[in-house]
Design an enzyme around this catalytic site. Structure first.
Site, PDB file in Angstrom:
ATOM      1  N   VAL A 127       0.845  -1.194   0.000  1.00  0.00           N
ATOM      2  CA  VAL A 127       0.000   0.000   0.000  1.00  0.00           C
ATOM      3  C   VAL A 127       0.885   1.249   0.000  1.00  0.00           C
ATOM      4  CG1 VAL A 127      -1.762   1.289   1.245  1.00  0.00           C
ATOM      5  CG2 VAL A 127      -1.825  -1.225   1.232  1.00  0.00           C
ATOM      6  N   VAL A 156       0.961   5.622  -1.415  1.00  0.00           N
ATOM      7  CA  VAL A 156       0.447   6.782  -2.136  1.00  0.00           C
ATOM      8  C   VAL A 156       1.634   7.724  -2.341  1.00  0.00           C
ATOM      9  CG1 VAL A 156      -1.128   8.739  -2.151  1.00  0.00           C
ATOM     10  CG2 VAL A 156      -1.859   6.565  -1.149  1.00  0.00           C
ATOM     11  N   ARG A 202      -3.763  12.963   0.335  1.00  0.00           N
ATOM     12  CA  ARG A 202      -4.960  13.710   0.737  1.00  0.00           C
ATOM     13  C   ARG A 202      -5.968  13.867  -0.402  1.00  0.00           C
ATOM     14  NH1 ARG A 202      -2.656  12.388   4.605  1.00  0.00           N
ATOM     15  NH2 ARG A 202      -1.877  13.656   6.325  1.00  0.00           N
ATOM     16  N   ARG A 203      -6.036  12.872  -1.268  1.00  0.00           N
ATOM     17  CA  ARG A 203      -7.030  12.915  -2.349  1.00  0.00           C
ATOM     18  C   ARG A 203      -7.992  11.727  -2.280  1.00  0.00           C
ATOM     19  NH1 ARG A 203      -3.834  15.105  -7.741  1.00  0.00           N
ATOM     20  NH2 ARG A 203      -2.274  16.350  -6.644  1.00  0.00           N
ATOM     21  N   GLY A 204      -7.947  10.981  -1.190  1.00  0.00           N
ATOM     22  CA  GLY A 204      -8.870   9.870  -1.023  1.00  0.00           C
ATOM     23  C   GLY A 204      -8.513   8.632  -1.818  1.00  0.00           C
ATOM     24  N   LEU A 205      -7.270   8.533  -2.309  1.00  0.00           N
ATOM     25  CA  LEU A 205      -6.909   7.389  -3.152  1.00  0.00           C
ATOM     26  C   LEU A 205      -6.867   6.094  -2.358  1.00  0.00           C
ATOM     27  CD1 LEU A 205      -4.137   8.997  -5.400  1.00  0.00           C
ATOM     28  CD2 LEU A 205      -6.606   8.818  -5.809  1.00  0.00           C
ATOM     29  N   LEU A 206      -6.284   6.127  -1.155  1.00  0.00           N
ATOM     30  CA  LEU A 206      -6.253   4.913  -0.340  1.00  0.00           C
ATOM     31  C   LEU A 206      -7.669   4.484   0.028  1.00  0.00           C
ATOM     32  CD1 LEU A 206      -5.002   2.679   1.277  1.00  0.00           C
ATOM     33  CD2 LEU A 206      -4.534   4.305   3.126  1.00  0.00           C
ATOM     34  N   THR A 207      -8.525   5.426   0.362  1.00  0.00           N
ATOM     35  CA  THR A 207      -9.902   5.085   0.714  1.00  0.00           C
ATOM     36  C   THR A 207     -10.613   4.386  -0.444  1.00  0.00           C
ATOM     37  OG1 THR A 207     -10.067   6.905   2.298  1.00  0.00           O
ATOM     38  CG2 THR A 207     -12.136   6.035   1.405  1.00  0.00           C
ATOM     39  N   TYR A 222      -4.879   2.904   9.642  1.00  0.00           N
ATOM     40  CA  TYR A 222      -5.847   1.865   9.303  1.00  0.00           C
ATOM     41  C   TYR A 222      -7.038   1.744  10.246  1.00  0.00           C
ATOM     42  CZ  TYR A 222      -2.428   0.695   5.822  1.00  0.00           C
ATOM     43  OH  TYR A 222      -1.578   0.774   4.752  1.00  0.00           O
ATOM     44  N   PHE A 257       4.323  -9.087   5.902  1.00  0.00           N
ATOM     45  CA  PHE A 257       3.853  -9.281   4.529  1.00  0.00           C
ATOM     46  C   PHE A 257       3.321  -7.971   3.972  1.00  0.00           C
ATOM     47  CE2 PHE A 257       0.409 -10.431   7.422  1.00  0.00           C
ATOM     48  CZ  PHE A 257      -0.673  -9.733   6.928  1.00  0.00           C
TER      49      PHE A 257
END
Length: 418
Positions: free
Chosen positions: A88, A90, A96-101, A129, A418
């Protein structure tokens, strides 16, 4: 010009996009920017369509996410299907653009639809998380042993129980390790499955990192020849001003099916000529290591932190998959703002097993799904969480009932990253 959030395309990558995806992973984890042909070839063998997600700003991959099938051991030895999350990142230019969400929601929805009861990950940073419903379900501690202070017999040359230590090579580990690990994981809550790729990667049959160094490997065999323990370790080369050796043995992994095997392997590491310090690598916080030493103070904790994080996707299956040392019942009100696992559930548990069913009865203990994950493997205390305001007793004494049902006599442990 900065692109709007809606202009960033979040989607599964194609195999042809794997090199660009890997370059973004390298950037996110501050590795060398370039991806070697050797790494690309090795990673290509593990590519699974649909489970590698990327966020693309035009042709450039600016965020990464992958998941893979895993089993995690529940209390009592049950193997639970998990969605293991890794890789994971970014890129700093697109935070701060909501990509992970967007990537997380997409993956968790797919995991729920596949029937995975939980999702798992090892968190590089703590604050990220919890907002996605994960809770720290196991902890890890690393000990540093001052060998000269430990009080061990310097003449020790092997186990005194009829067993023996054998130094072996990587091929032996690939042959004998999987069966040993399978025995260990069925007895230890929190341990996760290892596939053939794991054994190849950790013994050098597959190379993805340019500076990989082959470790030493040693097995413990019981008196009847059964392999009951395995350790991988490396040793540095350090000498003091008086030409005295000051080497450190650093454990990369140690698993044991019995306390006798565990003790023998630790004593072996402490007996190696020139080694004056042993670093244990991540262990359970209640590991037996210090108590194997005549002077337990020779082993001091140098790192202690959260380790395996769990996200419960199916409360019923998660709670019914584990065993319970006591008997009792509890009505839980589980909040889940993502909508995967929220609801009210009645848990009926005994040493013979458990049933968990949706109910309209009055709740006795209210908590977020992330806090339920912290309790699931038996490591955390509901009484502690109540004191912190993280769970709420709707009936006086409900937190103590939860502890009596859920806590375990030994702490869960995940030996793997992992």
């Amino acid at each position: 010009m900065t692109r709007a959030r809606s202009d960033i395309d979040v989607r599964p990558i194609t195999e042809a996009e794997l090199p660009e995806w890997l370059r973004a992973v390298h950037a996110g984890f501050l590795r060398e920017p370039s991806v070697s042909d050797e790494e690309l070839e090795a990673r290509s063998t593990q590519f699974e369509p649909g489970r590698y997600l990327g966020a693309f700003d035009g042709a450039r991959c600016v965020a990464t996410f992958r998941s893979f099938a895993q089993e995690v051991t529940a209390v009592g030895g049950g193997l639970v299907c998990a969605d293991a999350i890794s890789g994971v990142t970014v890129t700093a230019t697109h935070r701060r653009r909501g990509l992970l969400t967007r990537m997380m929601n997409r993956d968790l929805e797919a995991a729920r639809d596949r029937g995975d009861a939980v999702a798992t990950l090892i968190a590089a940073e703590y604050p990220i998380y919890g907002r996605y419903g994960f809770g720290a379900a196991t902890s890890a501690a690393e000990w540093t042993v001052d060998v000269p202070r430990a009080g061990l017999d310097p003449r020790w040359s092997g186990p005194d129980d009829g067993g023996r230590i054998d130094v072996v090579d990587a091929a032996d580990v690939r042959k004998l390790g999987p069966e040993l690990h399978d025995r260990v994981r069925r007895a230890t809550p929190g341990v996760v499955s290892r596939d053939d790729w794991w054994w190849q990667l950790n013994t050098g049959a597959v190379r993805v990192f340019p500076k990989w160094t082959e470790p030493y490997f040693a097995l413990y065999r019981a008196a009847d020849g059964t392999v009951e323990g395995l350790v991988a370790y490396e040793v540095d080369d350090k000498w003091g001003d008086g030409k005295q050796p000051l080497d450190t043995a650093t454990v990369q992994g140690l698993i044991a099916a019995t306390p006798a095997a565990e003790r023998a392997l630790w004593l072996y590491l402490c007996s190696i000529d020139w080694v004056t310090q042993v670093k244990s690598g991540p262990r359970a916080p209640d590991d037996l290591l210090p108590l194997f030493l005549p002077d337990p103070r020779a082993a001091r904790i140098t790192t202690q932190s959260d380790w395996l994080w769990v996200r419960i996707l199916d409360v019923v299956r998660a709670l019914e998959s584990r065993m319970y040392e006591g008997a009792g019942s509890l009505v839980l009100e589980v909040a889940d703002r993502a909508g995967f696992a929220g609801g009210r559930y009645r848990l009926e548990a005994s040493a013979q097993g458990a049933s968990c069913t949706p109910t309209t009865e009055s709740a006795e203990l209210a908590l977020d799904v992330g806090e339920l994950a912290r309790l699931w493997l038996g490591d955390e205390s509901a009484v502690r969480l109540a004191a912190l305001g993280l769970v709420r007793e709707e009936r006086a004494g409900a937190a103590r009932v939860a502890d009596a049902l859920l806590r375990t006599s030994r702490r869960p442990w995940c030996p793997d990253m992992f």
